[in-house]
Design a protein around this motif. Sequence first.
Motif, PDB file in Angstrom:
ATOM      1  N   MET A   1      30.496  16.685   1.264  1.00  0.00           N
ATOM      2  CA  MET A   1      30.815  18.061   0.926  1.00  0.00           C
ATOM      3  C   MET A   1      29.512  18.759   0.538  1.00  0.00           C
ATOM      4  O   MET A   1      28.825  18.342  -0.377  1.00  0.00           O
ATOM      5  N   SER A   2      29.199  19.792   1.237  1.00  0.00           N
ATOM      6  CA  SER A   2      27.965  20.530   0.992  1.00  0.00           C
ATOM      7  C   SER A   2      28.179  21.616  -0.067  1.00  0.00           C
ATOM      8  O   SER A   2      29.218  22.280  -0.091  1.00  0.00           O
ATOM      9  N   TRP A   3      27.191  21.758  -0.924  1.00  0.00           N
ATOM     10  CA  TRP A   3      27.242  22.767  -1.979  1.00  0.00           C
ATOM     11  C   TRP A   3      26.043  23.688  -1.865  1.00  0.00           C
ATOM     12  O   TRP A   3      24.952  23.263  -1.470  1.00  0.00           O
ATOM     13  N   ASP A   4      26.230  24.965  -2.242  1.00  0.00           N
ATOM     14  CA  ASP A   4      25.118  25.889  -2.391  1.00  0.00           C
ATOM     15  C   ASP A   4      24.373  25.508  -3.662  1.00  0.00           C
ATOM     16  O   ASP A   4      24.922  24.852  -4.542  1.00  0.00           O
ATOM     17  N   SER A   5      23.119  25.934  -3.786  1.00  0.00           N
ATOM     18  CA  SER A   5      22.392  25.705  -5.034  1.00  0.00           C
ATOM     19  C   SER A   5      23.015  26.552  -6.137  1.00  0.00           C
ATOM     20  O   SER A   5      23.784  27.490  -5.863  1.00  0.00           O
ATOM     21  N   ILE A   6      22.678  26.239  -7.369  1.00  0.00           N
ATOM     22  CA  ILE A   6      23.191  27.023  -8.498  1.00  0.00           C
ATOM     23  C   ILE A   6      22.793  28.485  -8.341  1.00  0.00           C
ATOM     24  O   ILE A   6      23.608  29.386  -8.519  1.00  0.00           O
ATOM     25  N   ALA A   7      21.531  28.733  -7.983  1.00  0.00           N
ATOM     26  CA  ALA A   7      21.058  30.110  -7.812  1.00  0.00           C
ATOM     27  C   ALA A   7      21.824  30.819  -6.702  1.00  0.00           C
ATOM     28  O   ALA A   7      22.204  31.996  -6.855  1.00  0.00           O
ATOM     29  N   GLU A   8      22.089  30.100  -5.605  1.00  0.00           N
ATOM     30  CA  GLU A   8      22.849  30.702  -4.503  1.00  0.00           C
ATOM     31  C   GLU A   8      24.284  30.998  -4.915  1.00  0.00           C
ATOM     32  O   GLU A   8      24.834  32.054  -4.564  1.00  0.00           O
ATOM     33  N   MET A   9      24.907  30.066  -5.642  1.00  0.00           N
ATOM     34  CA  MET A   9      26.283  30.307  -6.089  1.00  0.00           C
ATOM     35  C   MET A   9      26.363  31.558  -6.952  1.00  0.00           C
ATOM     36  O   MET A   9      27.209  32.434  -6.726  1.00  0.00           O
ATOM     37  N   ALA A  10      25.487  31.649  -7.943  1.00  0.00           N
ATOM     38  CA  ALA A  10      25.512  32.806  -8.841  1.00  0.00           C
ATOM     39  C   ALA A  10      25.248  34.102  -8.077  1.00  0.00           C
ATOM     40  O   ALA A  10      25.915  35.120  -8.320  1.00  0.00           O
ATOM     41  N   LYS A  11      24.318  34.071  -7.138  1.00  0.00           N
ATOM     42  CA  LYS A  11      24.005  35.252  -6.323  1.00  0.00           C
ATOM     43  C   LYS A  11      25.207  35.638  -5.455  1.00  0.00           C
ATOM     44  O   LYS A  11      25.566  36.818  -5.361  1.00  0.00           O
ATOM     45  N   ASN A  12      25.834  34.652  -4.828  1.00  0.00           N
ATOM     46  CA  ASN A  12      26.999  34.913  -3.976  1.00  0.00           C
ATOM     47  C   ASN A  12      28.159  35.506  -4.771  1.00  0.00           C
ATOM     48  O   ASN A  12      28.838  36.413  -4.305  1.00  0.00           O
ATOM     49  N   VAL A  13      28.380  34.982  -5.963  1.00  0.00           N
ATOM     50  CA  VAL A  13      29.476  35.502  -6.796  1.00  0.00           C
ATOM     51  C   VAL A  13      29.152  36.914  -7.263  1.00  0.00           C
ATOM     52  O   VAL A  13      29.986  37.818  -7.177  1.00  0.00           O
ATOM     53  N   ALA A  14      27.931  37.127  -7.754  1.00  0.00           N
ATOM     54  CA  ALA A  14      27.544  38.452  -8.256  1.00  0.00           C
ATOM     55  C   ALA A  14      27.614  39.511  -7.157  1.00  0.00           C
ATOM     56  O   ALA A  14      27.980  40.661  -7.422  1.00  0.00           O
ATOM     57  N   SER A  15      27.305  39.118  -5.919  1.00  0.00           N
ATOM     58  CA  SER A  15      27.336  40.079  -4.805  1.00  0.00           C
ATOM     59  C   SER A  15      28.739  40.270  -4.248  1.00  0.00           C
ATOM     60  O   SER A  15      28.992  41.205  -3.496  1.00  0.00           O
ATOM     61  N   GLY A  16      29.645  39.356  -4.595  1.00  0.00           N
ATOM     62  CA  GLY A  16      31.010  39.443  -4.087  1.00  0.00           C
ATOM     63  C   GLY A  16      31.202  38.765  -2.740  1.00  0.00           C
ATOM     64  O   GLY A  16      32.297  38.813  -2.176  1.00  0.00           O
ATOM     65  N   SER A  17      30.158  38.107  -2.213  1.00  0.00           N
ATOM     66  CA  SER A  17      30.315  37.448  -0.912  1.00  0.00           C
ATOM     67  C   SER A  17      31.148  36.169  -1.011  1.00  0.00           C
ATOM     68  O   SER A  17      31.718  35.717  -0.024  1.00  0.00           O
ATOM     69  N   THR A  18      31.186  35.580  -2.195  1.00  0.00           N
ATOM     70  CA  THR A  18      32.041  34.424  -2.493  1.00  0.00           C
ATOM     71  C   THR A  18      32.625  34.671  -3.872  1.00  0.00           C
ATOM     72  O   THR A  18      31.967  35.283  -4.713  1.00  0.00           O
ATOM     73  N   THR A  19      33.822  34.199  -4.120  1.00  0.00           N
ATOM     74  CA  THR A  19      34.412  34.399  -5.441  1.00  0.00           C
ATOM     75  C   THR A  19      34.186  33.172  -6.326  1.00  0.00           C
ATOM     76  O   THR A  19      34.013  32.054  -5.828  1.00  0.00           O
ATOM     77  N   ALA A  20      34.199  33.423  -7.612  1.00  0.00           N
ATOM     78  CA  ALA A  20      34.137  32.320  -8.571  1.00  0.00           C
ATOM     79  C   ALA A  20      35.340  31.404  -8.370  1.00  0.00           C
ATOM     80  O   ALA A  20      35.224  30.178  -8.500  1.00  0.00           O
ATOM     81  N   ALA A  21      36.477  31.987  -8.025  1.00  0.00           N
ATOM     82  CA  ALA A  21      37.688  31.192  -7.795  1.00  0.00           C
ATOM     83  C   ALA A  21      37.502  30.218  -6.639  1.00  0.00           C
ATOM     84  O   ALA A  21      37.977  29.084  -6.697  1.00  0.00           O
ATOM     85  N   GLN A  22      36.781  30.630  -5.595  1.00  0.00           N
ATOM     86  CA  GLN A  22      36.546  29.735  -4.462  1.00  0.00           C
ATOM     87  C   GLN A  22      35.690  28.543  -4.873  1.00  0.00           C
ATOM     88  O   GLN A  22      35.998  27.406  -4.513  1.00  0.00           O
ATOM     89  N   TYR A  23      34.623  28.801  -5.632  1.00  0.00           N
ATOM     90  CA  TYR A  23      33.787  27.695  -6.101  1.00  0.00           C
ATOM     91  C   TYR A  23      34.560  26.798  -7.066  1.00  0.00           C
ATOM     92  O   TYR A  23      34.435  25.578  -7.031  1.00  0.00           O
ATOM     93  N   CYS A  24      35.353  27.411  -7.924  1.00  0.00           N
ATOM     94  CA  CYS A  24      36.156  26.646  -8.883  1.00  0.00           C
ATOM     95  C   CYS A  24      37.131  25.726  -8.149  1.00  0.00           C
ATOM     96  O   CYS A  24      37.212  24.536  -8.454  1.00  0.00           O
ATOM     97  N   ASP A  25      37.850  26.274  -7.176  1.00  0.00           N
ATOM     98  CA  ASP A  25      38.811  25.469  -6.425  1.00  0.00           C
ATOM     99  C   ASP A  25      38.118  24.344  -5.660  1.00  0.00           C
ATOM    100  O   ASP A  25      38.638  23.226  -5.570  1.00  0.00           O
ATOM    101  N   LYS A  26      36.926  24.629  -5.129  1.00  0.00           N
ATOM    102  CA  LYS A  26      36.162  23.604  -4.408  1.00  0.00           C
ATOM    103  C   LYS A  26      35.775  22.463  -5.362  1.00  0.00           C
ATOM    104  O   LYS A  26      35.905  21.290  -5.020  1.00  0.00           O
ATOM    105  N   ALA A  27      35.313  22.827  -6.559  1.00  0.00           N
ATOM    106  CA  ALA A  27      34.926  21.809  -7.542  1.00  0.00           C
ATOM    107  C   ALA A  27      36.134  20.990  -7.977  1.00  0.00           C
ATOM    108  O   ALA A  27      36.065  19.756  -8.061  1.00  0.00           O
ATOM    109  N   LEU A  28      37.242  21.661  -8.248  1.00  0.00           N
ATOM    110  CA  LEU A  28      38.446  20.949  -8.674  1.00  0.00           C
ATOM    111  C   LEU A  28      38.964  20.021  -7.574  1.00  0.00           C
ATOM    112  O   LEU A  28      39.417  18.907  -7.858  1.00  0.00           O
TER     113      LEU A  28
END
Length: 115
Positions: A1-28
């Motif tokens: 399972m591939s993950w974005d870097s922490i910096a990429e995740m935060a940038k993606n969430v802040a820009s709205g291109s990915t949601t925090a919920a999507q990352y949360c569900d992926k982690a869970l």
Amino acid sequence: MSWDSIAEMAKNVASGSTTAAQYCDKALAQIESEDKDINAFNLVVADKAREAAAEVDRKVAAGETVGALAGVPVGVKDVLCTEGIATTCSSKMLEGWVPPYNATVVEKLIAEDAV
């Protein structure tokens, strides 16, 4: 399972291109599929994680400023007090103890919108 870097995740969430919920569900989902083999977690509080992710997504949708760790899923070691969540240090002596406060590091993670 591939993950974005922490910096990429935060940038993606802040820009709205990915949601925090999507990352949360992926982690869970990863915890669900792999933890039975590695036993890394004493307790998973999926409901609280999803609530935190929803709050980050609400902030982004409202155009509010989000923290440097916006939407980044974080596991907190069971030796760090987390208000309202059993903290045992993996000790039977502390079984059932629920701290009434957060450790400083937990407060800082919350302040930066980590999930």
